[in-house]
Design a protein around this motif. Structure first.
Motif, mmCIF file in Angstrom:
data_model
loop_
_atom_site.group_PDB
_atom_site.id
_atom_site.type_symbol
_atom_site.label_atom_id
_atom_site.label_comp_id
_atom_site.label_asym_id
_atom_site.label_seq_id
_atom_site.Cartn_x
_atom_site.Cartn_y
_atom_site.Cartn_z
ATOM 1 N N ASP A 1 0.854 -1.190 0.000
ATOM 2 C CA ASP A 1 0.000 0.000 0.000
ATOM 3 C C ASP A 1 0.885 1.232 0.000
ATOM 4 N N VAL A 2 0.619 2.157 -0.910
ATOM 5 C CA VAL A 2 1.395 3.396 -1.003
ATOM 6 C C VAL A 2 0.445 4.585 -0.909
ATOM 7 N N THR A 3 0.683 5.416 0.078
ATOM 8 C CA THR A 3 -0.075 6.656 0.247
ATOM 9 C C THR A 3 0.901 7.817 0.140
ATOM 10 N N CYS A 4 0.578 8.782 -0.684
ATOM 11 C CA CYS A 4 1.444 9.946 -0.876
ATOM 12 C C CYS A 4 0.736 11.193 -0.370
ATOM 13 N N GLY A 5 1.476 12.288 -0.281
ATOM 14 C CA GLY A 5 0.831 13.485 0.220
ATOM 15 C C GLY A 5 1.692 14.721 0.136
ATOM 16 N N ILE A 6 1.127 15.775 0.661
ATOM 17 C CA ILE A 6 1.782 17.073 0.708
ATOM 18 C C ILE A 6 1.347 17.764 2.003
ATOM 19 N N SER A 7 2.261 18.439 2.658
ATOM 20 C CA SER A 7 1.924 19.190 3.865
ATOM 21 C C SER A 7 2.641 20.532 3.828
ATOM 22 N N GLY A 8 2.092 21.485 4.574
ATOM 23 C CA GLY A 8 2.721 22.805 4.642
ATOM 24 C C GLY A 8 2.586 23.638 3.382
ATOM 25 N N LEU A 9 1.610 23.307 2.507
ATOM 26 C CA LEU A 9 1.394 24.071 1.275
ATOM 27 C C LEU A 9 0.510 25.272 1.597
ATOM 28 N N LYS A 10 1.109 26.455 1.677
ATOM 29 C CA LYS A 10 0.378 27.658 2.057
ATOM 30 C C LYS A 10 -0.180 28.339 0.812
ATOM 31 N N VAL A 11 -1.499 28.595 0.848
ATOM 32 C CA VAL A 11 -2.176 29.216 -0.294
ATOM 33 C C VAL A 11 -2.997 30.409 0.184
ATOM 34 N N LEU A 12 -3.148 31.389 -0.706
ATOM 35 C CA LEU A 12 -3.911 32.601 -0.378
ATOM 36 C C LEU A 12 -4.468 33.196 -1.660
ATOM 37 N N LYS A 13 -5.721 33.633 -1.584
ATOM 38 C CA LYS A 13 -6.264 34.458 -2.658
ATOM 39 C C LYS A 13 -6.985 35.635 -2.027
ATOM 40 N N THR A 14 -6.921 36.770 -2.687
ATOM 41 C CA THR A 14 -7.368 38.028 -2.087
ATOM 42 C C THR A 14 -8.841 38.321 -2.322
ATOM 43 N N THR A 15 -9.515 37.489 -3.122
ATOM 44 C CA THR A 15 -10.927 37.716 -3.422
ATOM 45 C C THR A 15 -11.566 36.403 -3.851
ATOM 46 N N GLN A 16 -12.829 36.472 -4.279
ATOM 47 C CA GLN A 16 -13.600 35.314 -4.727
ATOM 48 C C GLN A 16 -13.723 34.242 -3.639
ATOM 49 N N SER A 17 -14.007 34.697 -2.452
ATOM 50 C CA SER A 17 -14.299 33.786 -1.353
ATOM 51 C C SER A 17 -15.395 34.399 -0.499
ATOM 52 N N GLY A 18 -16.279 33.566 0.011
ATOM 53 C CA GLY A 18 -17.355 34.056 0.864
ATOM 54 C C GLY A 18 -17.830 32.973 1.817
ATOM 55 N N TYR A 19 -18.782 33.363 2.681
ATOM 56 C CA TYR A 19 -19.359 32.395 3.628
ATOM 57 C C TYR A 19 -20.705 32.930 4.068
ATOM 58 N N GLU A 20 -21.773 32.240 3.643
ATOM 59 C CA GLU A 20 -23.129 32.698 3.922
ATOM 60 C C GLU A 20 -24.022 31.515 4.294
ATOM 61 N N GLY A 21 -25.136 31.806 4.934
ATOM 62 C CA GLY A 21 -26.172 30.813 5.167
ATOM 63 C C GLY A 21 -25.912 29.863 6.311
ATOM 64 N N PHE A 22 -24.893 30.090 7.082
ATOM 65 C CA PHE A 22 -24.571 29.189 8.189
ATOM 66 C C PHE A 22 -25.490 29.462 9.383
ATOM 67 N N LEU A 23 -25.568 28.501 10.295
ATOM 68 C CA LEU A 23 -26.394 28.634 11.486
ATOM 69 C C LEU A 23 -25.952 29.832 12.317
ATOM 70 N N ARG A 24 -26.927 30.578 12.813
ATOM 71 C CA ARG A 24 -26.630 31.728 13.660
ATOM 72 C C ARG A 24 -27.383 31.577 14.986
ATOM 73 N N ASP A 25 -26.700 31.869 16.085
ATOM 74 C CA ASP A 25 -27.353 31.917 17.393
ATOM 75 C C ASP A 25 -26.640 32.948 18.259
ATOM 76 N N GLU A 26 -26.877 32.898 19.552
ATOM 77 C CA GLU A 26 -26.316 33.930 20.432
ATOM 78 C C GLU A 26 -24.796 33.865 20.543
ATOM 79 N N TYR A 27 -24.186 32.771 20.043
ATOM 80 C CA TYR A 27 -22.732 32.640 20.117
ATOM 81 C C TYR A 27 -22.033 33.051 18.822
ATOM 82 N N THR A 28 -22.810 33.426 17.806
ATOM 83 C CA THR A 28 -22.251 33.717 16.490
ATOM 84 C C THR A 28 -22.002 35.210 16.325
#
Length: 246
Positions: free
Chosen positions: A141-168
């Motif tokens: 069995d062979v499993t490969c991977g990558i770690s520590g790959l840092k990525v960033l984009k300055t736009t085209q990202s969002g987050y909507e519609g998630f659960l909201r309560d008194e802790y949000t």
């Protein structure tokens, strides 16, 4: 009655440097190697009898010996397979060998646009990884991977519609920066002809899942959605890959 269900022993964090000299051009890699053996050594745990045990010092030294025997340039996957098979084939009591290898991100130096023959520089924090398991029955069995790959984009990202309560407190948005550090592994359904080529295919697919086309980009409604798209593209482009984990 006390029962020893599973036992293993190994050596971790064996630092290895390997140079292949091809004329005046030198090829260098730095690997961190971890080994773990399952074996018929219940007596060492239960009775304190170490007869026939493959010592961790032996495992450490074998890491170097097998690397030296790799006379031609090889990938971490090829090396890990050779090391695991050596343990199983050499020591009668060993039933299964597990090998982890991490490759430091050294790259050849460019001087005036020309590749240096023997100079290297560290290229960021990205680490290539592999985990190989080989047993007496010949199962690999062979499993490969990558770690520590840092990525960033300055736009085209969002987050909507998630659960909201008194802790949000987080406001909903369709315009935000997205930055994260990627750790991903992929298990092969069958062994590729070229581990390097497959690694770069998967890595490219992961990045495409984050960023999209160079000019148009791609919108991310959540990190979770983007993670799925990254894995989907990797599986689509690399048929040798059977599963992706992030």
């Amino acid at each position: 009655m006390t029962h020893l269900a599973l036992h293993q022993h190994g050596k971790s964090r064996v630092r290895l440097g390997r140079i292949w000299r091809e004329g005046n051009v030198h090829h260098f890699v730095e690997w961190m190697v971890h080994t773990m053996l399952e074996s018929d050594m219940e007596a060492a745990f239960i009775d304190g009898d170490n007869t026939g045990m493959t010592a961790t010092d032996t495992q450490k030294n074998t890491v170097y010996v097998v690397a030296k025997r790799m006379s031609k340039r090889c990938t971490i996957e090829q090396y890990a397979v050779a090391l695991a098979q050596h343990f199983v084939h050499t020591y009668p009591r060993v039933s299964k060998a597990k090998v982890w290898v991490e490759q430091a991100p050294w790259k050849r130096v460019q001087i005036g646009g020309i590749a240096h023959q023997h100079g290297y520089e560290m290229a960021g924090s990205e680490v290539r990884t592999t985990h190989v398991v080989y047993d007496k029955a010949g199962k690999l069995d062979v499993t490969c991977g990558i770690s520590g790959l840092k990525v960033l984009k300055t736009t085209q990202s969002g987050y909507e519609g998630f659960l909201r309560d008194e802790y949000t407190l987080l406001p909903e948005t369709r315009e935000r920066m997205m930055a994260t550090e990627v750790t991903a592994t992929w298990k092969y359904a069958y062994q590729p002809m070229d581990y390097d080529a497959t690694y770069h295919t998967v890595r490219s697919a992961l990045l495409d899942g984050v960023f999209g086309p160079p000019k148009a980009g791609v919108y991310s409604p959540s990190v979770q959605y983007t993670l799925y798209q990254m894995a989907f593209l990797a599986l689509e482009r690399a048929p040798q890959v059977g599963a992706v984990s992030q």
